[in-house]
Design a protein around this motif. Structure first.
Motif, mmCIF file in Angstrom:
data_model
loop_
_atom_site.group_PDB
_atom_site.id
_atom_site.type_symbol
_atom_site.label_atom_id
_atom_site.label_comp_id
_atom_site.label_asym_id
_atom_site.label_seq_id
_atom_site.Cartn_x
_atom_site.Cartn_y
_atom_site.Cartn_z
ATOM 1 N N LYS A 1 33.299 47.601 29.408
ATOM 2 C CA LYS A 1 33.626 48.892 29.966
ATOM 3 C C LYS A 1 35.257 49.443 30.115
ATOM 4 C CE LYS A 1 33.876 46.835 34.628
ATOM 5 N NZ LYS A 1 35.155 46.625 34.771
ATOM 6 N N ASP A 2 36.114 48.339 29.927
ATOM 7 C CA ASP A 2 37.479 48.556 30.060
ATOM 8 C C ASP A 2 38.350 48.369 28.830
ATOM 9 O OD1 ASP A 2 37.250 49.328 32.841
ATOM 10 O OD2 ASP A 2 37.393 47.433 33.086
ATOM 11 N N ILE B 1 37.426 37.010 30.423
ATOM 12 C CA ILE B 1 36.788 38.283 30.971
ATOM 13 C C ILE B 1 35.203 37.777 31.222
ATOM 14 C CG2 ILE B 1 35.616 38.808 28.774
ATOM 15 C CD1 ILE B 1 36.747 41.655 29.254
ATOM 16 N N LEU B 2 34.858 36.640 30.973
ATOM 17 C CA LEU B 2 33.704 35.954 31.551
ATOM 18 C C LEU B 2 33.855 35.774 32.940
ATOM 19 C CD1 LEU B 2 32.145 33.842 28.629
ATOM 20 C CD2 LEU B 2 31.573 36.039 29.176
ATOM 21 N N VAL C 1 40.554 43.600 32.819
ATOM 22 C CA VAL C 1 41.483 44.606 32.220
ATOM 23 C C VAL C 1 41.875 45.827 33.475
ATOM 24 C CG1 VAL C 1 41.654 46.672 30.661
ATOM 25 C CG2 VAL C 1 40.604 44.323 29.913
ATOM 26 N N SER C 2 40.738 46.288 34.114
ATOM 27 C CA SER C 2 41.075 47.203 35.291
ATOM 28 C C SER C 2 41.966 46.902 36.458
ATOM 29 C CB SER C 2 39.478 47.564 35.678
ATOM 30 O OG SER C 2 39.108 46.603 36.594
ATOM 31 N N ASN D 1 46.672 45.333 40.186
ATOM 32 C CA ASN D 1 45.959 44.266 40.839
ATOM 33 C C ASN D 1 45.918 43.114 39.988
ATOM 34 O OD1 ASN D 1 45.672 46.160 43.081
ATOM 35 N ND2 ASN D 1 43.973 46.818 42.387
ATOM 36 N N GLU D 2 46.805 42.905 39.116
ATOM 37 C CA GLU D 2 46.649 41.805 38.148
ATOM 38 C C GLU D 2 46.834 40.371 38.980
ATOM 39 O OE1 GLU D 2 50.781 42.773 38.453
ATOM 40 O OE2 GLU D 2 49.037 44.028 37.881
ATOM 41 N N ASP D 3 47.359 40.345 40.203
ATOM 42 C CA ASP D 3 47.166 38.962 40.826
ATOM 43 C C ASP D 3 45.953 38.677 41.553
ATOM 44 O OD1 ASP D 3 47.336 41.324 42.528
ATOM 45 O OD2 ASP D 3 48.420 40.136 44.284
#
Length: 377
Positions: free
Chosen positions: A53-54, A324-325, A331-332, A338-340
């Motif tokens: 999706k991203d 990503i699993l 990614v979003s 909100n990478e943390d």
């Protein structure tokens, strides 16, 4: 979004002028979740839609082009026209949010599993016995005949036609990870004395030609063709960086839209030979010489690692695999600042089981794949 991550969200134009919305790629991940006959399952569609999706480019799990090439339980098939109905559903799901959807076309060769192939038959460039996916005992692979080689090349073309008919945006030729195309390139697997052994690049080259000619016949100028490869192997005598240099300089003369290196660590260094100690991805960039984008991959579990994968290696695209699993919002979360909050460890007690298909979650839980784990601190 934190401005330092902006390079990850820059658009990229491929050689065929198709534009990718960002630099993220969903890696082709073995999910063991297709139906037993290779048709697309409902669970697989949901899983692939979430992971696609991203990203700018989404690549499906390795999909066998012929029944004798099946190398995984629950592997998707592009070997039959009867696979088309499910493939159309998968294409729609993967493309739903703007990603370019690509099918990785694959033949297991020596690594095909006898319990999954017709009459337990397994064929490779040269006879060999080995263990493959999940096996406890070795199986034997016979030498593939010249007639079968020529037929298999056509199988890659027919698979490409089906991918086009199903509505996907491209194919990735799987020439990596010790599968059939890789095996023909490798002096360890390919010990033939005929033309297919004397020129170990011949099979790979003719597969690329077959695929690109099929695209000319059935597709359009926007259809993407990529090629994945492994740059060095531990077997002796195996693929060296010197052999890979020859392969890359051959492939960049083909009408390909990207190359995709298979690495466990994006900063891995050359094992031996005249390039010993040099980072493989640096060498690859030198040899590609700007002719087409290179997808880098290898142990990307955080936003910082993704950024480093782009900036320190100059890889045009960065593929997300195990990362990503663990978190399909990888990614979003970066895009939203909100990478943390990215989930970067496997948690066997996660109430949602990381939104993974049941069989894939079980493999993670049983430590089938190496990855950071919350229960091992």
């Amino acid at each position: 979004m934190n401005k330092k991550f902006q390079p990850l969200f820059e658009k990229l134009t491929l050689p065929n002028k198709v534009v990718l919305e960002n630099r993220f790629v969903l890696a082709p991940l073995t999910h063991v979740s297709s139906n037993d006959d290779g048709t697309i399952s409902d669970e697989e569609v949901v899983y692939m839609e979430q992971r696609s999706k991203d990203v700018g480019l989404a690549i499906s799990a390795a999909s066998n082009v012929t029944d004798i090439g099946k190398a995984f339980p629950g592997q998707p098939s592009v070997a039959h026209d009867s696979d088309l109905e499910g493939l159309k559903r998968l294409a729609k799901a993967m493309k739903k949010n703007g990603a370019k959807a690509v099918v990785q076309i694959h033949h297991g060769g020596a690594q095909a599993l006898p319990n999954l192939t017709p009459n337990g038959d397994v064929a490779a460039p040269s006879p060999i016995s080995m263990k493959s996916f999940g096996e406890q005992e070795e199986h034997h692979a016979r030498e593939i005949t010249v007639e079968e080689i020529e037929s298999t090349i056509k199988d890659f073309g027919e698979a490409t036609r089906r991918v086009i008919e199903a509505g996907f945006d491209g194919v990735e030729i799987h020439g990596a990870n010790h599968y059939l195309i890789h095996q023909f390139v490798s002096p360890y697997y390919n010990r033939r004395n005929d033309e297919w052994g004397e020129d170990r690049l011949k099979f790979a080259s003719l597969v690329v030609d077959e695929v690109t000619e099929t695209v000319k016949k059935y597709g359009n100028k926007d259809f993407i063709v990529g090629y994945r490869f492994s740059p060095e192997e531990a077997e002796s005598p195996g693929i060296s960086m010197e052999i890979t240099e020859t392969l890359i300089k051959h492939l960049i003369e083909k009408p390909l839209d990207y190359l995709h290196v298979s690495l466990f660590d994006i900063h891995s260094k050359t094992r031996e030979g005249k390039y010993e100690g040099q980072e493989r991805i640096d060498l690859l960039h030198q040899w590609i010489d700007g002719r087409m984008p290179l997808i880098g991959i290898g142990s990307i579990f955080t936003a910082e690692q993704a950024l480093d994968g782009i900036e320190s290696t100059n890889a045009e695209l960065i593929a997300l695999g195990r990362g990503i699993l663990l978190d399909h919002n990888f990614v979003s979360k970066i895009k939203e600042g909100n990478e943390d909050q990215i989930i970067s460890e496997f948690d066997p007690d996660d109430e949602n089981k990381h939104h993974l298909p049941e069989k894939l979650w079980a493999q993670f839980n049983q430590k089938f794949y190496p990855l950071p784990r919350k229960d091992e601190k």
